[in-house]
Structure formats: structure tokens, C-alpha cells
Design a protein around this motif. Sequence first.
Motif, PDB file in Angstrom:
ATOM      1  N   ARG A 103       5.252  -5.058   8.646  1.00 28.01           N
ATOM      2  CA  ARG A 103       4.156  -4.757   9.573  1.00 28.01           C
ATOM      3  C   ARG A 103       4.424  -5.408  10.926  1.00 28.01           C
ATOM      4  O   ARG A 103       4.225  -4.793  11.970  1.00 28.01           O
TER       5      ARG A 103
ATOM      6  N   ASP B 105      -6.833  -3.407  -3.636  1.00 30.75           N
ATOM      7  CA  ASP B 105      -5.995  -4.270  -2.821  1.00 30.75           C
ATOM      8  C   ASP B 105      -6.523  -5.699  -2.908  1.00 30.75           C
ATOM      9  O   ASP B 105      -7.731  -5.904  -2.953  1.00 30.75           O
TER      10      ASP B 105
ATOM     11  N   GLU C 169       0.832  -1.205   0.000  1.00 27.70           N
ATOM     12  CA  GLU C 169       0.000   0.000   0.000  1.00 27.70           C
ATOM     13  C   GLU C 169       0.869   1.258   0.000  1.00 27.70           C
ATOM     14  O   GLU C 169       0.524   2.260  -0.638  1.00 27.70           O
TER      15      GLU C 169
HETATM   16 MG   LIG Z   1      -2.197  -3.879   2.086  1.00 24.68          MG
END
Ligand SMILES: [Mg+2]
Length: 461
Positions: free
Chosen positions: A365, A246, A182
Motif C-alpha cells: 500500500r 477483516d 483483501e
Molecule cells: Mg485490509
Amino acid sequence: MSEDRRPRLLVVDDEPGILALVQRFAAAEDFEVVTRTGGHALLTELPALKPDVALVDRNMPEVAGLDVLRMIREVDPDCSVILMTAYATVDSAIEAVKLGALDYLSKPLDFDRLRELLNTVRHGIERRRRLLAVDSDLASRFEFCGMVGRSPVMQDLFDMIRRLAPHARTALISGETGTGKELVARALHRLGPRRDRKFIAFNCSAVVETLFESELFGHTRGAFTGAMEAKAGLFELADGGTLFLDEVGELPQSVQAKLLRVIEYGEVQRVGAAEGRRVDVRIIAATNRQLFDEVVAGRFRQDLYYRLNVIEIGLPSLRERPEDIPYLTAAFIKEFAARFGKALVGVSPGAERLLHNAPWPGNVRELRNVIERACMLSDGRILSERDVLSVLGAVAPCPAPAPRPAAPASTDKAREVEAALDRRLVEQVLQQVGGNRSAAARLLGISRRALYRRLDSFGLR
Ligand SMILES: [Mg+2]
Ligand SMILES: Nc1ncnc2c1ncn2[C@@H]1O[C@H](COP(=O)(O)OP(=O)(O)OP(=O)(O)O)[C@@H](O)[C@H]1O
């Protein structure tokens, strides 16, 4: 150690005479000295004491010096330990060093040697501090549109984004979960000619199949039961800007056909409408699967695949670029230190090693979550090995990544460490919250049921 205090020496000896002697000596060497006559309370005291170095008598009546050494190595691995004994033998010295002691001194103490050792510790701390300062300077140099990366693959990727952004009309971004897809999509938008127009993100895996069409393409009034008002779809809302699709692999076949039409003719048709409308939307799609496999399996249209795939940007997993880990870590520490109002400036060498060796199935992440949690719990200026260990196993697991090559041996080791830590962490947290299981589960970031499962597996219920 924090910058605004002197290095701290912990002395543990059952002889008050020795404590007084060492205290006077080390204070003159500009150390802050804390003394204890035994090791019994240390387990609970150590986290708050945070000594930089400990001088421990080997023969004490209650807790043996070697056990104190083990305890410190375990609770606070960044603390150096020096053992002292009246009965030094080569064997016992070797044993102590094997257990991680910095050195082994015989009594009566050789104060010149002790001074040397304390200086070694002091220099280590200063060197680390200088490195940290350099690190955070460097970190900002390897930043690009909110992405940090100094590895050659990431530098090449930044370069590619810079060159493509002004031109690309469609792009396909692929990569495991948490690799930054993203962020790349947003960078393409931000550096492109549409930067002042909308960027709309749509997650194809978060929509019920029946709602896809009306979400994306809109619908007319009365197009289906419940369609009380006419509604514009995301393509119309994003007109002139960018639509980020996405997990595009989740698009149902019927929607794939319509999407192809939008790309080919620049036209959307609301559900129930007779006519299409012109839109000018840049489409950036992302996938954490091998989209081509979906094509081969007949689940994704080949023509759409080739349309989207004019430009493919593949993000490497974090395992493939461990050299980015220190820079990402530095950037995240800066972010969370500011957010939580903490004085944190970096990580200890032990913590850095742990972060380097962890398997990171959830990629950046997951690393970010680990640093966030560790920053929340820490109250020093440097995240210690212990701070990191206590959260490594506890951060909520990320969704399983796409199939990846067999894990290297060091990864297995890291998992082993994680498993062992898990139990200790659970025990510590339970103790902290006075046995309240709901509170413990919340702190650990897991459900109560997951906590019970763990307690069962540790035989702690
Ligand atoms: Mg994503
Ligand atoms: N290179 C990077 N530098 C700094 N932060 C990053 C980087 N890559 C990812 N992140 C951070 O990691 C988190 C996940 O990134 P992002 O949402 O872009 O991943 P993703 O590939 O879209 O994951 P998913 O497939 O699970 O949707 C975000 O908080 C993001 O800010």
C-alpha cells in the motif's frame, strides 16, 4: 529523457566562445543544446531544464564548477556531469569523479573524447528505454487477480489460491498491513463457485462494540432501544456468497461465540429473535496480528481460531520479497499514468535503487501511495530519483506494522536519507506555494499541525 526529443546537453561556461563551439559540435551530434554563462540560476532552472548530460567549466567567477556539479547531483541525480578545466591535475580529476562526475576534460577540448562521452550517455538512455519496454511486458505476465508478484513466495501463493478457491469454506489470511490480504480474499471469492454471488467486506476494527451483533447477525424490531425496524445482518445479506471479516482479532468475545455457531451450524440468530435462520456463507477472515498469540493471551477463542484456520494463507511483507518491487512499480506507474493522463513509462535506475532500499513498513500500500504521488508530480516519461525522493518521506505514514524483526542496516541508511530529504522537500513545497502553510500541508499529505512540528524541528518557523 523523453522518447520524442533528442538527448539534452547543458553547457555551463563563462566563456561565450566555448559555449558557441560546443553548441555547434553537439548539435551536429544530434543533441539538443542549452547554454548558460554561469550557475547562479541553475538551482531553480534545473527541474524544468531536465538535461541528460551537463558539461561544466570548473573555473567560473560566480559559482564554481564543483558547486554546479554538487547541485546537479543533488537536484537531478540522473543527469551525467562532465567537468572541463584549463588546469587539469590528477587530484582535481579524482575529486570531481568522487563527487559523481562522469569524466574530467582538459581544455582545449578533445572533441573526439567528448563525442565518446556523449555517445556513452546516449546509449545509456537507449538501453534504459529498451529495458523499460521489456519490463512493462513482463509485469503483465506476473499478474494474478489484480495482484502482481514474481517472487517465488508470491508465485506459490497464487498457485495455492488457484487450488484452494474452488473448495475452501473458511480461510484465514494473515500478514502485515498493506500486504494484500483483501486482494487475496477477493481472489478466493472470484475464483470460487460463488463468484456470481455477493462479496461483503466487514472491518471488525471499525465498529463500536455494542453494534457488532446487530451488524453481523441483524436484529428484530424492538430488540433494543432504537431498533425501530427489523434488520437483516451481514450474514443474511451475504447468504450464498462470501463474508470477509477483516481484522478478525478485534471481534469481542461475545461475538466470537456467535460466529462459531454460524460456522458450526450454518445458522444465524438476529438479536432479539427466538429462532435462528439458515445461511450458507463462506467466511474469509484476515488479521494483521499473530492471531495465535491472541489465543494464548486468552483474547481469542481457541475453538474459533481452529475453525477459521483450516486454511491459513500468510502474506509475506514487502521487505521479504524485494524482487517484486520493480514489477509492482511498473504496474502502478501504468495505472496512475493512465489515470492522470501522463506519459510516464518507467523509473530511472537511481529511482529504482531508492525504491528497492526503502523500508516499506506499510508494504505494498505504501509503495502504491509513493508511486501515485510521484506520478502526480512528475511531468516526464520516466520517474527520476528526485521525483521519488521528494515523496518517499512525505506519504502519510501507515499504521505501525505488527512486530517485525530488527531492521537491516540498509534500512537505517534509507531512513537517514529520508530524514535529510524531508527538510528539503518541506522547503521546496513551501516555496512552490508561496509560503502558504495550509496549502503546503495539503500538498505534503500531512496535517497543518504535523507541518508546524516539522518546521519547528528544522528551525524553520
Ligand atoms: Mg485490509
Ligand atoms: N501484490 C499486489 N499487487 C498489486 N497491488 C497490491 C498487491 N498487494 C497489495 N496491493 C495494493 O495495496 C493496497 C493494500 O492492499 P490490501 O488492502 O489488500 O492490504 P491489506 O493487507 O488488507 O492491508 P490492511 O491490513 O492495512 O487492511 C491496495 O491498494 C492493493 O490494491
